[in-house]
Design a protein around this motif. Structure first.
Motif, short mmCIF file in Angstrom:
data_model
loop_
_atom_site.label_atom_id
_atom_site.label_comp_id
_atom_site.label_asym_id
_atom_site.label_seq_id
_atom_site.Cartn_x
_atom_site.Cartn_y
_atom_site.Cartn_z
N ASN A 1 -26.93 -62.12 21.35
CA ASN A 1 -25.71 -62.06 20.55
C ASN A 1 -25.84 -61.17 19.32
O ASN A 1 -24.91 -61.03 18.56
N HIS A 2 -26.99 -60.62 19.12
CA HIS A 2 -27.25 -59.79 17.93
C HIS A 2 -26.70 -60.48 16.69
O HIS A 2 -25.86 -59.93 15.96
N CYS A 3 -27.19 -61.71 16.49
CA CYS A 3 -26.72 -62.59 15.43
C CYS A 3 -26.86 -61.95 14.05
O CYS A 3 -27.78 -61.17 13.81
N GLU A 4 -25.94 -62.33 13.18
CA GLU A 4 -26.03 -61.82 11.81
C GLU A 4 -27.14 -62.56 11.05
O GLU A 4 -27.77 -61.99 10.16
N ASN A 5 -27.38 -63.83 11.38
CA ASN A 5 -28.48 -64.59 10.76
C ASN A 5 -29.47 -64.97 11.86
O ASN A 5 -29.55 -66.13 12.25
N PRO A 6 -30.20 -64.03 12.36
CA PRO A 6 -30.98 -64.32 13.58
C PRO A 6 -32.25 -65.13 13.31
O PRO A 6 -33.13 -64.67 12.59
N PRO A 7 -32.33 -66.31 13.86
CA PRO A 7 -33.54 -67.12 13.66
C PRO A 7 -34.77 -66.46 14.29
O PRO A 7 -35.89 -66.63 13.81
N CYS A 8 -34.56 -65.65 15.34
CA CYS A 8 -35.69 -64.98 15.98
C CYS A 8 -36.39 -64.04 15.00
O CYS A 8 -37.61 -63.91 15.00
N VAL A 9 -35.60 -63.38 14.15
CA VAL A 9 -36.18 -62.46 13.17
C VAL A 9 -36.89 -63.24 12.07
O VAL A 9 -37.95 -62.86 11.60
N HIS A 10 -36.27 -64.36 11.68
CA HIS A 10 -36.85 -65.13 10.57
C HIS A 10 -38.22 -65.70 10.93
O HIS A 10 -39.08 -65.82 10.08
N VAL A 11 -38.42 -66.07 12.18
CA VAL A 11 -39.69 -66.70 12.54
C VAL A 11 -40.78 -65.68 12.90
O VAL A 11 -41.94 -66.04 12.97
N CYS A 12 -40.41 -64.45 13.14
CA CYS A 12 -41.40 -63.49 13.66
C CYS A 12 -42.47 -63.21 12.61
O CYS A 12 -42.18 -62.75 11.52
N PRO A 13 -43.74 -63.50 12.92
CA PRO A 13 -44.79 -63.34 11.91
C PRO A 13 -45.20 -61.89 11.67
O PRO A 13 -45.86 -61.60 10.68
N THR A 14 -44.85 -61.00 12.56
CA THR A 14 -45.33 -59.62 12.41
C THR A 14 -44.20 -58.66 12.06
O THR A 14 -44.42 -57.45 12.00
N GLU A 15 -43.01 -59.21 11.85
CA GLU A 15 -41.82 -58.38 11.63
C GLU A 15 -41.60 -57.42 12.80
O GLU A 15 -41.10 -56.31 12.62
N ALA A 16 -42.00 -57.86 13.97
CA ALA A 16 -41.70 -57.06 15.16
C ALA A 16 -40.22 -57.18 15.47
O ALA A 16 -39.58 -56.21 15.85
N SER A 17 -39.67 -58.37 15.31
CA SER A 17 -38.22 -58.54 15.46
C SER A 17 -37.58 -58.18 14.13
O SER A 17 -38.03 -58.63 13.09
N PHE A 18 -36.56 -57.37 14.18
CA PHE A 18 -35.95 -56.92 12.93
C PHE A 18 -34.48 -56.60 13.16
O PHE A 18 -34.03 -56.50 14.31
N ILE A 19 -33.75 -56.50 12.03
CA ILE A 19 -32.33 -56.14 12.12
C ILE A 19 -32.23 -54.67 11.75
O ILE A 19 -32.66 -54.27 10.67
N ARG A 20 -31.66 -53.89 12.65
CA ARG A 20 -31.53 -52.47 12.36
C ARG A 20 -30.31 -52.25 11.47
O ARG A 20 -29.47 -53.12 11.31
N HIS A 21 -30.20 -51.04 10.91
CA HIS A 21 -29.13 -50.76 9.95
C HIS A 21 -27.75 -51.00 10.53
O HIS A 21 -26.81 -51.31 9.80
N ASP A 22 -27.60 -50.88 11.86
CA ASP A 22 -26.27 -51.07 12.43
C ASP A 22 -26.08 -52.48 13.00
O ASP A 22 -25.21 -52.70 13.82
N GLY A 23 -26.90 -53.43 12.54
CA GLY A 23 -26.71 -54.82 12.91
C GLY A 23 -27.37 -55.22 14.21
O GLY A 23 -27.33 -56.38 14.58
N LEU A 24 -27.97 -54.26 14.93
CA LEU A 24 -28.66 -54.63 16.16
C LEU A 24 -29.93 -55.40 15.82
O LEU A 24 -30.65 -55.04 14.89
N VAL A 25 -30.19 -56.45 16.56
CA VAL A 25 -31.47 -57.17 16.43
C VAL A 25 -32.38 -56.62 17.52
O VAL A 25 -32.06 -56.70 18.70
N LEU A 26 -33.46 -55.99 17.10
CA LEU A 26 -34.33 -55.32 18.07
C LEU A 26 -35.76 -55.82 17.94
O LEU A 26 -36.12 -56.49 16.97
N ILE A 27 -36.57 -55.49 18.94
CA ILE A 27 -37.98 -55.85 18.91
C ILE A 27 -38.79 -54.56 18.90
O ILE A 27 -38.60 -53.71 19.76
N ASP A 28 -39.66 -54.44 17.93
CA ASP A 28 -40.59 -53.31 17.91
C ASP A 28 -41.80 -53.74 18.74
O ASP A 28 -42.66 -54.48 18.27
N LYS A 29 -41.82 -53.29 19.99
CA LYS A 29 -42.86 -53.80 20.89
C LYS A 29 -44.25 -53.32 20.50
O LYS A 29 -45.24 -53.87 20.96
N HIS A 30 -44.30 -52.30 19.65
CA HIS A 30 -45.61 -51.86 19.18
C HIS A 30 -46.24 -52.91 18.29
O HIS A 30 -47.45 -52.93 18.10
#
Ligand code: SF4
Ligand code: SF4
Lengths: 136, 245
Positions: B105-134
């Motif tokens: 859902n590309h949430c505006e308050n994404p719990p997936c991003v909040h819990v990620c310990p490595t900041e691999a999950s992040f909110i991009r400037h255009d609101g997309l919630v993405l995963i930096d697989k690196h």
């Protein structure tokens, strides 16, 4: 270079041994000659691939150019450049198509003949292509 | 020389265009980068009209697999889904069952991003919630945090299929992935593969656009027509809106 050096050192030593065991009738002589043969074959087997590695790697010449950066600079810094571009592309969404992995192929058509030759020589194994596909 | 601390640090609205630190040395506030949250950037969102979506149609899920090289392992426990069809049944049987695609859902308050310990999950400037697989270490916190079951862990090693899309990497085992709204296509000015496929299948159930642009079709329709999000009570402000559920 050191690998070539070591191979050269070995040869006079082996010849000396051969000169010492002159008598063909002695058992010891026969055994040591057999041993020597095995040893020389083994040394040649080991040395052949090593001597191939001892020459500087010859990555394939770019089929066209120019590169996105100065080639000399690229040789030293491509890994940092790629990492920097990776952060910008993934996290900031600033993809520059001409500088993506996908466009390396336009000048370097083969990963095996370009990337791998140097990487194998210096013994690094970057895992870019575990996930990315080197375009065919 | 005395200076207002707030103006030097760029706090508060009253920062001058240039603050003289010393003769010839000026501190200039950079304009803030446009972001979805501040309303200055884009905010991608989707509107799905379930009345146009039929249970037997899998155009969107197929298109997603083809575009993003999402493999099937043949083991439903381990298969990866970026988008899946879900059937909703009214327990009282007073309403007919509806079939709808469910994706991140590309949430505006994404719990997936909040819990990620490595900041691999992040909110991009255009609101997309993405995963930096690196960066992802495969801890799977985000899978547990996401209430929409949008994320999957890649458990198996995969090899690219012969007809794989070279623009999208395949995956290393041990990282988490999910729908990206086809970020690589959006950046080229195209539509996500599922939206494209839905239109091609003559369903036209999916609409994609920029919520921060009041004149975009999706903004206008969301203003005029009735729509819902799934589990709106969680307060995550999801950006996949549904009609007819
Ligand atoms: S739907 Fe799940 S994965 Fe997607 S942004 Fe929301 S919490 Fe994260
Ligand atoms: S699995 Fe990866 S993306 Fe998910 S929380 Fe862990 S590090 Fe972050």
């Amino acid at each position: 270079m050191s690998l070539i050096g070591r191979r050269r050192e070995r040869q006079p030593y082996e010849m000396q041994e051969e000169r010492e065991v002159k008598s063909p009738t002695s058992w010891a002589g026969r055994w040591s000659r057999a041993f020597l043969l095995v040893f020389v074959l083994f040394a040649a087997w080991i040395a052949a691939p090593l001597s191939a590695l001892a020459d500087p790697p010859q990555p394939e010449k770019a089929v066209r150019g120019p590169c996105v950066r100065d080639a000399e600079w690229m040789r030293r810094n491509h890994m940092d450049c790629l990492k920097h571009k990776r952060e910008e592309t993934v996290r900031e969404g600033k993809a520059v198509p001409t500088e993506s992995f996908l466009s390396c192929i336009s000048c370097h058509p083969s990963k095996e003949r370009f990337c791998d030759r140097c990487h194998a020589y210096v013994g690094v194994a970057p895992n870019c292509f575990d996930c990315h596909q080197y375009p065919k | 020389m005395t200076m207002d601390r707030r103006s030097v640090l760029g706090l508060g609205g009253a920062i001058a265009a240039g603050v003289a630190l010393a003769p010839g040395l000026h501190l200039i506030a950079a304009p803030p980068a446009p972001t979805a949250a501040s309303g200055t950037g884009k905010r991608w969102a989707m509107l799905i009209d379930t009345t146009k979506c039929s249970a037997d149609c899998t155009a969107c899920t197929k298109a997603c697999r083809a575009e993003n090289n999402v493999p099937l392992f043949g083991d439903p426990q381990r298969d990866i889904h970026w988008i899946r069809k879900v059937e909703l049944k009214d327990q009282t049987l007073r309403r007919p069952a509806v079939s709808l695609p469910v994706l991140c859902n590309h949430c505006e308050n994404p719990p997936c991003v909040h819990v990620c310990p490595t900041e691999a999950s992040f909110i991009r400037h255009d609101g997309l919630v993405l995963i930096d697989k690196h960066r992802c270490i495969g801890c799977r916190y985000c899978i547990i945090a996401c209430p929409y079951k949008a994320r999957s862990l890649v458990f198996h090693k995969t090899r690219p299929a012969k007809d794989a899309n070279p623009k999208v990497p395949i995956r290393a085992a041990g990282v988490v992935e999910k729908c990206t709204f086809c970020a690589h296509l959006i950046d080229e000015g195209k539509l996500p593969a599922c939206v494209e496929a839905c239109a091609k299948a003559d369903k036209g159930a999916m609409l994609f656009g920029d919520l921060n642009d009041p004149n975009s079709e999706i903004s206008q329709r969301l203003r005029k027509e009735k729509s819902q999000t799934i589990r709106a009570d969680l307060g995550l402000n999801p950006h996949v809106h549904y009609q007819g559920i």
